[in-house]
Design a protein around this motif. Structure first.
Motif, PDB file in Angstrom:
ATOM      1  N   ASN A  84      -1.788   5.147   3.132  1.00 63.15           N
ATOM      2  CA  ASN A  84      -2.770   4.176   3.630  1.00 63.15           C
ATOM      3  C   ASN A  84      -2.264   3.335   4.804  1.00 63.15           C
ATOM      4  OD1 ASN A  84      -4.977   4.802   2.026  1.00 63.15           O
ATOM      5  ND2 ASN A  84      -4.240   3.534   0.325  1.00 63.15           N
ATOM      6  N   CYS A 111       0.848  -1.201   0.000  1.00 64.43           N
ATOM      7  CA  CYS A 111       0.000   0.000   0.000  1.00 64.43           C
ATOM      8  C   CYS A 111       0.876   1.241   0.000  1.00 64.43           C
ATOM      9  CB  CYS A 111      -0.927   0.000   1.217  1.00 64.43           C
ATOM     10  SG  CYS A 111      -0.060   0.248   2.775  1.00 64.43           S
ATOM     11  N   PHE A 167      -4.345   3.190   8.078  1.00 65.76           N
ATOM     12  CA  PHE A 167      -5.542   2.353   7.927  1.00 65.76           C
ATOM     13  C   PHE A 167      -5.199   0.883   8.161  1.00 65.76           C
ATOM     14  CE2 PHE A 167      -7.734  -0.509   4.911  1.00 65.76           C
ATOM     15  CZ  PHE A 167      -8.957  -0.580   5.570  1.00 65.76           C
ATOM     16  N   TYR A 168      -4.128   0.409   7.517  1.00 65.26           N
ATOM     17  CA  TYR A 168      -3.769  -1.008   7.662  1.00 65.26           C
ATOM     18  C   TYR A 168      -3.230  -1.315   9.055  1.00 65.26           C
ATOM     19  CZ  TYR A 168      -4.977  -1.880   2.840  1.00 65.26           C
ATOM     20  OH  TYR A 168      -5.691  -2.021   1.677  1.00 65.26           O
TER      21      TYR A 168
END
Lengths: 156, 156
Positions: B135, B131, B138-139
């Motif tokens: 991002n 990613c 988020f992960y």
């Protein structure tokens, strides 16, 4: 000297993994990469056949030194079928390793080029892999560029 | 208000991709992620069937909003069979996207958890994905950690 170097080069054969490669030190080679316990002959054969079912969609290549009968380098690529990119395909390179005694002979480059060529011939629009920042210059020499970051979640 | 929110939640069904999802905006959703030309019904069905052959080794999940009959989120995971890690398996998450009109409802998290659970249930020792740095938070909320870097070589 030149003759001797050619003799070494000539003895390093690149080809697809065969089920008899377990006896040629394939598992011991993988152990130089990551955790890899001893595998029984039965378990090896079972996994070999599971992967073989994918045909050209999962290709493991090796370099054998035919003088010693040992596997001295390996790497794998599998082909992911997507809907994006007009139902495109992406190649994923994994588990590239060169035997510590066989470094400096460009075997890693030969493995990566073989796998990238395989992905290309299978119609992939790209081939990707994850590596450490330390290995980045090597992959740049193989024609790769840094893109994103890899995230991982371990279950064990 | 509470009742209305529940109604929204209840209408968002997570499940595996079905061949009829092309009519429900699946391709248009992927287009929010990357290049994705229109795909003919025939080509979609062909690719759907190619992936279906892998069974649980390649799972594409979607969230359908049953009020609108539209696919509003998707992601995929495929299971790579290895020799390392005692003939272990690794899950590869790809192509996660949430419809721009459906963000802020944790649908991305539901998709990633569904895919990670699938990989876990298939016996994977890890699940990985690539990613952008953007991002990453988020992960991380989904339980992932940064590990390596992604390298790519494009053929087109």
């Amino acid at each position: 000297m030149m003759q001797s170097e050619n003799a070494v080069e000539d003895s390093l054969h690149i080809r697809k993994l065969e089920v008899t490669d377990k006896e040629k030190g394939f598992i011991e080679l993988l152990r130089q990469l990551t955790v890899c316990d001893s595998v029984s002959d039965e378990k090896f054969k079972e996994r070999f056949e599971e992967i073989a079912k994918y045909g050209d969609d999962h290709c493991i290549c090796v370099i054998e030194d035919v003088r010693s009968g040992k596997i001295v380098a390996t790497g794998s690529v599998f082909i992911e079928k997507k809907f994006v990119r007009n139902c495109g395909k992406a190649g994923h390179i994994e588990d590239v390793v060169v035997d510590s005694s066989a470094r400096g002979m460009q075997l890693g480059k030969r493995i990566v080029e073989y796998l990238a060529d395989h992905a290309h011939s299978m119609g992939c629009y790209k081939v990707i892999l994850d590596c450490t920042e330390e290995n980045r210059p090597f992959y740049e020499k193989c024609g790769f560029k840094k893109k994103e970051i890899q995230m991982v979640k371990y279950f064990v």
